[in-house]
Design an enzyme around this catalytic site. Structure first.
Site, PDB file in Angstrom:
ATOM      1  N   SER A 247     -60.393 -68.747   0.108  1.00 18.98           N
ATOM      2  CA  SER A 247     -59.577 -68.870  -1.079  1.00 18.98           C
ATOM      3  C   SER A 247     -60.476 -69.137  -2.287  1.00 18.98           C
ATOM      4  O   SER A 247     -61.386 -68.363  -2.558  1.00 18.98           O
ATOM      5  CB  SER A 247     -58.544 -69.977  -0.861  1.00 18.98           C
TER       6      SER A 247
ATOM      7  N   ASP B 114     -50.983 -61.124   1.699  1.00 15.40           N
ATOM      8  CA  ASP B 114     -51.348 -62.253   0.853  1.00 15.40           C
ATOM      9  C   ASP B 114     -51.194 -61.830  -0.605  1.00 15.40           C
ATOM     10  O   ASP B 114     -51.867 -60.896  -1.048  1.00 15.40           O
ATOM     11  CB  ASP B 114     -52.789 -62.672   1.141  1.00 15.40           C
TER      12      ASP B 114
ATOM     13  N   HIS C 279     -53.048 -65.098   3.939  1.00 17.56           N
ATOM     14  CA  HIS C 279     -54.093 -65.797   3.198  1.00 17.56           C
ATOM     15  C   HIS C 279     -55.059 -66.531   4.136  1.00 17.56           C
ATOM     16  O   HIS C 279     -54.658 -67.432   4.876  1.00 17.56           O
ATOM     17  CB  HIS C 279     -53.433 -66.789   2.238  1.00 17.56           C
TER      18      HIS C 279
END
Length: 508
Positions: free
Chosen positions: A194, A436, A461
C-alpha cells in the site's frame, strides 16, 4: 500463531495501509469525497497493538538505531537524533559468509506491531531464500523530539515527517545493519504494501546502491496530479458492486437521495438513526452517508477470497424481505457485513494511535495530496468533486502552511512513467489486484524487462503479501510464484555480477 489471530492482524494492517489516504476529510475539507477512512469491523479496531505483538514469534528481535532527524541539510538542529525501531528475524538467514539475501519490509502508517504477524509473504518464502528478515518502522514507537506531544505539536516539528526523510531513514538502518553483520555483499530486496509499496518503489529509484530490487504491492504511485482520473477509485468500487449484482448497485445508487429525503422530514435524523441503529444522535445526513460510503469502500478494497465482502453486502441488500423499502435494504447490507449489533458507530476512529491519525493527516496536508473526487452520475455515490483551492485553504488553516500537491511527481516522477523508467529504472515489481480500487493509480503494464507489472483480475488490496493458505485460489498462488521467480532472478544475477567483479579484481 493461529489463523484467526493472523486474520485479525492482517485486517488491522490492511485498515492502516492505504485505507486511510483520506480519512482526514472531515477535518480537512468538505469538498473531498469520503474515501475509505479508518474504519472496519469494530471488534478488530478496538484491539490494541500489544495484543498483536503477544502473538508474534520469539524469532523476532527488536532493536533501535540512533537515527538522524534531518538527512538533507547541515544546520545544527538537523543532527538531533531519535530511537528508530526495527525488528529482525534471524531464523532463516544463511549468514554473511554465504552473502545470503536480506529482505526488508518498509513500514508505513501503522505501528510495526501490526505488521509483524501479518506480512506472511516474508516468512513463507524466507526459508527458500535463506533470507534475513528485517522490518523497519515508520509510524509507531519511533518518535523524535522525545514525545508524541512534541513531535506532533505544529508544522515546525511535523515538517520532518515526510516520505523523503522516511526512505533516507530506511537507507541508514539497512546500511548500518549490513556493516554490523559484516554482510556488505548480501543483496537487499525491499518490500512494501500500500503506502509502504509506494515507499518501496521510490526507495529502489532513489537508493539503487542499497537495494537491488523492490516489490511494491498495491502501490498507487500514479494517483497524483492529473495522471489518474479523479473518480477512478470510486469507479472501481462501483464496478465491483455492479458486477456482483445489478439490483444491489441500483439500490445503493438511489439510497442517497432517499436518505436526504427522510432527513428533511420532521425528526428525520432521529428516524434515520433508529432505522440504522446509530449509536449516537446524527447531526446531519452526511454522517450516515459517510458511514455507508466507508463501508462500501472497505468491502470493495478488501474483497478477498474466500469471504468476498462485496457479495456479502449485496447478499444482504438483495436478500432483504420482499416489500422492504430502499433504506431497509441498505441496512440489511450493513448487518450482513458488520454483524447484527445493538448499535453502530458512524465515527471515523476508535482506538487509533495518535501517530497514525495525526501523522497521516499531516502528510495528506503536505505532500500526499491525492486528487480523488467524483462528479454527477459517474459512480454509485453522490457527487463530491475535488477542489484543490478549498483543500489547500483548509490545510493552511490547520497547519499554517499550504500543501505541495505536485511535489511527489517532481521528486519521484510519475508523468510519462513508461518513457522515463524504461531506461532509468530496473528490478521493480508492481503487483496489483484489479478489484482493488487503488489499482487505478498503480502501474498496470510492464515498463521494461525488469520493471514489471503483475496483475490479477480478481485480486484485492495487498493480497499477495499475506500468508498463503490452503484455500488460496490458483491465480493467487501463481501470482506469488511469479513474484518469487522474478526475485530469484534478481538475486542470481547479483551473485553472478558479484562473482565476476570479484574475480576480475583478484590479483593473479
Amino acid at each position: 500463531m493461529n489463523s484467526s489471530s493472523l486474520q485479525v492482524s492482517w485486517q488491522w494492517l490492511s485498515v492502516l495501509g492505504l485505507v486511510i489516504f483520506f480519512f482526514t476529510i472531515t477535518s480537512v475539507s468538505s469538498t473531498q469525497p469520503n474515501l475509505l477512512r479508518l474504519s472496519i469491523r469494530s471488534q478488530t479496531l478496538q484491539r490494541e497493538p500489544a495484543t498483536f505483538s503477544e502473538s508474534v514469534s520469539e524469532d523476532f528481535q527488536t532493536f533501535y538505531y540512533n537515527q538522524t532527524l534531518d538527512h538533507f541539510n547541515y544546520r545544527p538542529e538537523s543532527y538531533t537524533t531519535f530511537q528508530h525501531r526495527y525488528v529482525v528475524n534471524f531464523k532463516y538467514w544463511g549468514g554473511a559468509n554465504a552473502s545470503a539475501p536480506i529482505f526488508v519490509y518498509l513500514g508505513a502508517e501503522a505501528d510495526l506491531d501490526y505488521d509483524l504477524p501479518a506480512v506472511g509473504f516474508f516468512t513463507d518464502n524466507a526459508p527458500q531464500f535463506k533470507a534475513l528478515l528485517v522490518y523497519i518502522e515508520y509510524y509507531g514507537k519511533s518518535i523524535p523530539f522525545g514525545s508524541r506531544k512534541e513531535a506532533f505539536k505544529d508544522a515546525s516539528s511535523l515538517g520532518y515527517f515526510n516520505s523523503a526523510q522516511a526512505i533516507a531513514d530506511y537507507a541508514e538502518v539497512i546500511l548500518y545493519l549490513k556493516r554490523k553483520l559484516l554482510a556488505e555483499n548480501s543483496p537487499v530486496i525491499v518490500f512494501g504494501a500500500s503506502y509502504g509499496g509506494m515507499l518501496a518503489s521510490w526507495f529502489r529509484l532513489k537508493y539503487p546502491h542499497v537495494a537491488i530490487g523492490a516489490l511494491a504491492s498495491s502501490a498507487p504511485i500514479l494517483y497524483f496530479d492529473d495522471i489518474t482520473p479523479q473518480n477512478g477509485y470510486d469507479s472501481i468500487v462501483t464496478k465491483n458492486f455492479r458486477e456482483v449484482s445489478e439490483s444491489c448497485y441500483r439500490t445503493i445508487s438511489k439510497s442517497w437521495s432517499e436518505i436526504d429525503r427522510v432527513a428533511s422530514e420532521p425528526n428525520g435524523l432521529s428516524i434515520l438513526g433508529n432505522k440504522f441503529r446509530i449509536c449516537d444522535q446524527l447531526n446531519n445526513s452526511g454522517e450516515l452517508k459517510e458511514f455507508l460510503e466507508r463501508t462500501y469502500d472497505i468491502v470493495a478494497q478488501y474483497d478477498d477470497p474466500p469471504s468476498y465482502l462485496v457479495s456479502m453486502v449485496c447478499g444482504g441488500i438483495d436478500g432483504a424481505s420482499e416489500g422492504n423499502d430502499t433504506l431497509s435494504q441498505i441496512f440489511a447490507g450493513v448487518v450482513a457485513y458488520r454483524g447484527n449489533s445493538s448499535c453502530y458507530n458512524t465515527g471515523n476512529t476508535t482506538d487509533y494511535p495518535i501517530e497514525t491519525i495525526e501523522g497521516w493527516k499531516w502528510q495528506t496536508c503536505s505532500e500526499m495530496v491525492l486528487p480523488m473526487g467524483r462528479g454527477d452520475n459517474d459512480t454509485m455515490f453522490p457527487p463530491a468533486p475535488f477542489n484543490l483551492t478549498a483543500y489547500s485553504l483548509d490545510c493552511t488553516s490547520l497547519y499554517g502552511v499550504p500543501p505541495r500537491p505536485h511535489w511527489v511527481t517532481s521528486y519521484y516522477g510519475g508523468h510519462d512513467i513508461e518513457l522515463i523508467l524504461r531506461r532509468f529504472a530496473s528490478n521493480i515489481i508492481f503487483s496489483n489486484g484489479l478489484r482493488d480500487p487503488y489499482s487505478i493509480g498503480g502501474v498496470l503494464k510492464n515498463i521494461s524487462h525488469s520493471v514489471v507489472a503483475i496483475i490479477t483480475v480478481n485480486g484485492s488490496h495487498c493480497l499477495d503479501m499475506r500468508t498463503a493458505t490452503s484455500t488460496d485460489p490458483e491465480w493467487l498462488v501463481m501470482q506469488r510464484k511469479a513474484e518469487v521467480e522474478i526475485i530469484e532472478g534478481w538475486i542470481a544475477q547479483y551473485y553472478a555480477d558479484l562473482h565476476a567483479i570479484t574475480k576480475l579484481n583478484d590479483p593473479v
